[in-house]
Enzyme design. Sequence first.
Site: not given
Length: 629
Positions: A250, A270
């Site tokens: 990740h 994000r």
Amino acid sequence: MDSKYDIDRLHCDVLVIGAGGAGLRAAVEARLRGADVLVVSKSLFGKAHTVMAEGGAAAAMGNVNSNDDWKVHFRDTMRGGKFLNNYRMAELHAKEAPERIWELETYGALFDRTPDGRISQRNFGGHEYPRLAHVGDRTGLELIRTMQQKIVALQQDDERRGSEQTIRVLDETTVTDLVVEGGAISGAVGYRRASGRFFAVDAPAVVLATGGIGRSYKVTSNSWEYTGDGHALALRAGADVINMEFIQFHPTGMVWPASVRGILVTESVRGDGGVLKNSEGERFMFRYVPDVFKEQYATTEEEADRWYEDPDHNRRPPELLPRDEVARAINSEVKEGRGTANGGVYLDIASRRSEEFIRRKLPSMHHQFKELADVDITAEPMEVGPTCHYVMGGVEVDADSAQSSVPGLFASGEVSGGMHGSNRLGGNSLSDLLVFGKRSGEHAADFAANASEARVSDGKIAEAVENALRPFANDGLNPYEVQAELQKVNGRLVGIIRRESELVEAVKMLEDLRETVENAAIGGGRAYNPGWHLALDVRNMWLCSMATAKAALMRKESRGGHTRDDAPGMDPEWRKVNLVASLGEDGISLERKPVPEIPAELRRLFDEEELAKYMTPEEYGGDGEEGQE
């Protein structure tokens, strides 16, 4: 009860190993179909790692953008997996995910809403449209809470009706062995972690829902339970595992302070507008958009920012590239000297969203950084870096039934392989749990209803118990030292960037560790003995690590979660190959098997130019007849 070992004997129709989202959904479905169900959970009930899946569940409901449908979701999933996915699993997932989300709502899940009252959906990397149904940034917790409530409701209904069949739950329980007799599953052997007392379960059907392998790496977002138990149980039972070379790092784990390094920073940051910057203040992701994605991703900051304001704008910010691309980009920035003092990059949402927005949309992230790092994400950026997060590889299963090659053994969730190909899109995990959790529970119940009576033999029980008790008689290293050695090998040699010489070294070092793993030694009694638990867990981690290292060495290309420094780029010939691991007397061996061929009606969802980037001409046709609908 077995007199020699004083073992509890239990019976059920369907044994579910794991109490995360996949396990609980399997248990509910099996009970709804009339099966007597036993769920065993390694952790406390309600504390499974699913609670850490924060961003949302991907399902093409079209609530935010009506252009979304299952075909777009399928297309995104295949693109994210670089076309190595089992197309049938990706198809079923895309088609059935919306129904599973709506169903979860009928069980009591409280999703965030759009202004007109529908389930809200947010942006996530690799998804063309806002697709993730969410509950703030704690969606996994809501899923687990809801499934627990559904199980309690079913138990109460069984009690009112006086039913002898129900769902029983044993938490803080470890299964050490699956038992196969007469060519099919007959049950399992394990122990209660609090007391050390052994038990055997007679069960004609078993569902593995044990999650991933992340504790084989030191820097990981995974909780302590993720030691590859289901992968190893399946291998020892004679099932195969596939795609073990593909491990997702990740892009955003915490990097400071060191005590929390690797803890997940949800992609929601994000998705809700956060951007990545290097130590020079540059928003660097524009440099790392691969050619295959350049039509779908913005090339300037102005164009990228339009994505958040205009639902019809079709060029996504590069921060929302698939996770493998973002992780490699961050890794490159750090290696080239543009990282932070703590070896990461900056994730900035403070300069782009109001304090009220951040506290409302990302409450868990705000709390996590304030409490663990004394960072107020409403006022300053976060330091983040890649962390071992998810294994795309797992038990090879039939796409429709989730059954392995061993009759009566099913698998769903992260422990199963094929659905995500070489890289999983964010948000696909929670809907995967629901879609294939349901399917595994359904088919396990049907299998059990038609199976003959299962019983674990006394000989198999004795063998399993004696094997589990060996650490008390060993004279080797303590298991914490053994795990640390294993993590060093994986982190240094089988990490985010790989090369042949290092993988050869990794396989040799892992082979040298085999005896050390088997001879891990502990003292004390069986009750509340974490050293004993880890001594058994590290055996599973070693098996998974060997399967990963051997597969990574054999696959001479870079695809998704597998990056070979010495073999850059994807090879269309390798796209046709699954590496399938099995366990024999000589350890892990690999076999090449063909990836299931995508039928023409699904290939038509992609244009020829795109298919040519992944496939050989004979596969995609190359004659202009299979363009996009």
